[in-house]
Design an enzyme around this catalytic site. Structure first.
Site, PDB file in Angstrom:
ATOM      1  N   ASN A   9       0.870  -1.174   0.000  1.00  0.00           N
ATOM      2  CA  ASN A   9       0.000   0.000   0.000  1.00  0.00           C
ATOM      3  C   ASN A   9       0.909   1.228   0.000  1.00  0.00           C
ATOM      4  O   ASN A   9       1.463   1.586   1.036  1.00  0.00           O
ATOM      5  CB  ASN A   9      -0.891  -0.047   1.254  1.00  0.00           C
ATOM      6  N   LYS A  11       0.172   4.260  -0.333  1.00  0.00           N
ATOM      7  CA  LYS A  11      -0.462   5.446   0.255  1.00  0.00           C
ATOM      8  C   LYS A  11      -0.218   6.670  -0.621  1.00  0.00           C
ATOM      9  O   LYS A  11      -0.124   6.545  -1.843  1.00  0.00           O
ATOM     10  CB  LYS A  11       0.020   5.634   1.700  1.00  0.00           C
ATOM     11  N   HIS A  96      -9.505   1.340   4.831  1.00  0.00           N
ATOM     12  CA  HIS A  96      -8.232   1.487   5.543  1.00  0.00           C
ATOM     13  C   HIS A  96      -8.424   2.453   6.716  1.00  0.00           C
ATOM     14  O   HIS A  96      -9.195   3.411   6.619  1.00  0.00           O
ATOM     15  CB  HIS A  96      -7.159   2.015   4.575  1.00  0.00           C
ATOM     16  N   GLU A  98      -6.782   4.843   7.766  1.00  0.00           N
ATOM     17  CA  GLU A  98      -6.560   6.266   7.461  1.00  0.00           C
ATOM     18  C   GLU A  98      -7.792   6.867   6.790  1.00  0.00           C
ATOM     19  O   GLU A  98      -8.093   8.045   6.976  1.00  0.00           O
ATOM     20  CB  GLU A  98      -5.296   6.417   6.595  1.00  0.00           C
ATOM     21  N   GLU A 166      -5.513  -4.661  10.665  1.00  0.00           N
ATOM     22  CA  GLU A 166      -4.452  -3.674  10.866  1.00  0.00           C
ATOM     23  C   GLU A 166      -4.729  -2.890  12.145  1.00  0.00           C
ATOM     24  O   GLU A 166      -5.516  -1.922  12.122  1.00  0.00           O
ATOM     25  CB  GLU A 166      -4.407  -2.709   9.685  1.00  0.00           C
ATOM     26  N   GLY A 172       2.453   2.406  10.795  1.00  0.00           N
ATOM     27  CA  GLY A 172       3.416   3.493  10.603  1.00  0.00           C
ATOM     28  C   GLY A 172       4.092   3.932  11.891  1.00  0.00           C
ATOM     29  O   GLY A 172       4.757   4.960  11.931  1.00  0.00           O
ATOM     30  N   SER A 212       3.372  -2.020  10.416  1.00  0.00           N
ATOM     31  CA  SER A 212       4.822  -2.101  10.647  1.00  0.00           C
ATOM     32  C   SER A 212       5.415  -3.475  10.340  1.00  0.00           C
ATOM     33  O   SER A 212       6.313  -3.934  11.049  1.00  0.00           O
ATOM     34  CB  SER A 212       5.164  -1.650  12.074  1.00  0.00           C
TER      35      SER A 212
HETATM   36  P1  PGA Z   1       2.797   0.334   7.701  1.00  0.00           P
HETATM   37  O1  PGA Z   1       1.342   0.523   7.054  1.00  0.00           O
HETATM   38  O2  PGA Z   1       3.353  -0.952   7.144  1.00  0.00           O
HETATM   39  O3  PGA Z   1       3.578   1.537   7.250  1.00  0.00           O
HETATM   40  O4  PGA Z   1       2.620   0.279   9.180  1.00  0.00           O
HETATM   41  C1  PGA Z   1       0.480  -0.568   6.860  1.00  0.00           C
HETATM   42  C2  PGA Z   1      -0.814  -0.095   6.246  1.00  0.00           C
HETATM   43  O5  PGA Z   1      -1.311   0.955   6.654  1.00  0.00           O
HETATM   44  O6  PGA Z   1      -1.374  -0.722   5.322  1.00  0.00           O
END
Ligand code: PGA
Length: 251
Positions: A9, A11, A96, A98, A166, A172, A212
């Site tokens: 992803n 983003k 997601h 976010e 998640e 992140g 992460s």
């Molecule tokens: P990350 O994000 O691996 O940077 O923690 C995962 C995601 O949001 O899909």
């Protein structure tokens, strides 16, 4: 045996040119005849077409990061599932955290988007996850249950759906859920899906972990019986790291 699935992803990262470069690096890193697991990349809408051209003929699939629940119309700033399918996407990420956190996405809109994506021929990666506050107050299972139940409401066939667990506190942040913590929630999801759809559908459902994931922790997470791959943010922006995670899913 469920085939593992790893999706990057990206983003809101990478220009069109940068996306082309990264897509080419991913294809090169996997090498010819790669078949270890299912792999996808999710560039921004703007770079989908260009990245799609680069990965054409490879095993890497084109994934979008979101879609609207109507095919067209007065929805400024949105992109529809029909457009994504026509642009060569095979899947779309929906719900997601976010999107839920910053763009007002709710279980109801996640459900609408999921239904539309499926009806337009896309596979769906449906994201669920609890915040740190929810985890600390002991409501993780209840939150995940309502996200899964309401996200899948009215959907009778889940064979084109992958669920991504998640935990918001792990995205992140560098804090990964331990493999045991993740497995516990994945098992909870599979048990709930068994109640809703029966054993065959639940055993066939792939549940990705995201938050992460790095080359150093991927193998341990993917070794868990109910973890069927990963949704990778930060580490997917580096082709070598992403390839190492894919290798860990292909063992
Ligand atoms: P990350 O994000 O691996 O940077 O923690 C995962 C995601 O949001 O899909």
């Amino acid at each position: 045996m469920r085939r593992k699935i790893v999706v990057g992803n990206w983003k809101m990262n990478n220009t069109i040119a940068e996306s082309e470069t990264l897509a080419a690096e991913v294809v090169a890193a996997l090498g010819e005849n790669f078949s270890g697991c299912e792999v996808g990349i999710a560039p921004t809408f703007l770079a989908l077409e260009a990245a799609g051209r680069i990965i054409e003929g490879s095993e890497v699939q084109l994934v979008a990061q979101n879609c609207h629940y109507e095919n067209d119309g007065a929805f400024t700033g949105e992109v529809s599932a029909r457009m994504l399918f026509a642009a060569g996407c095979s899947s779309v990420i929906i719900g997601h955290s976010e999107r839920r956190q910053y763009f007002g996405e709710t279980n109801a809109t996640v459900n609408l988007r999921t239904k539309k994506a499926l009806s337009e021929g896309l596979n769906v990666i449906l994201c669920v996850g609890e915040t740190l506050e929810q985890r600390e107050s002991g409501v993780t299972d209840a939150i995940i249950s309502s996200q899964v139940r309401e996200g899948l409401d009215g959907i009778s066939d889940i064979s084109s759906i992958v669920i991504a667990y998640e935990p918001v506190w792990a995205i992140g942040t560098g804090k990964t859920a331990s493999s045991a913590q993740a497995e516990e929630v994945h098992l909870h999801i599979r048990t709930l899906v068994t109640e809703l759809y029966g054993d065959d559908a639940a055993q066939g459902l792939r549940i990705q972990y995201g938050g992460s994931v790095k080359p150093s922790n991927a193998a341990e997470l993917f070794a868990m019986p109910n973890i069927d791959g990963g949704l990778i943010g930060g580490a997917s922006l580096n082709a070598a790291d992403f390839a190492a995670i894919i290798t860990a899913a292909s063992l």
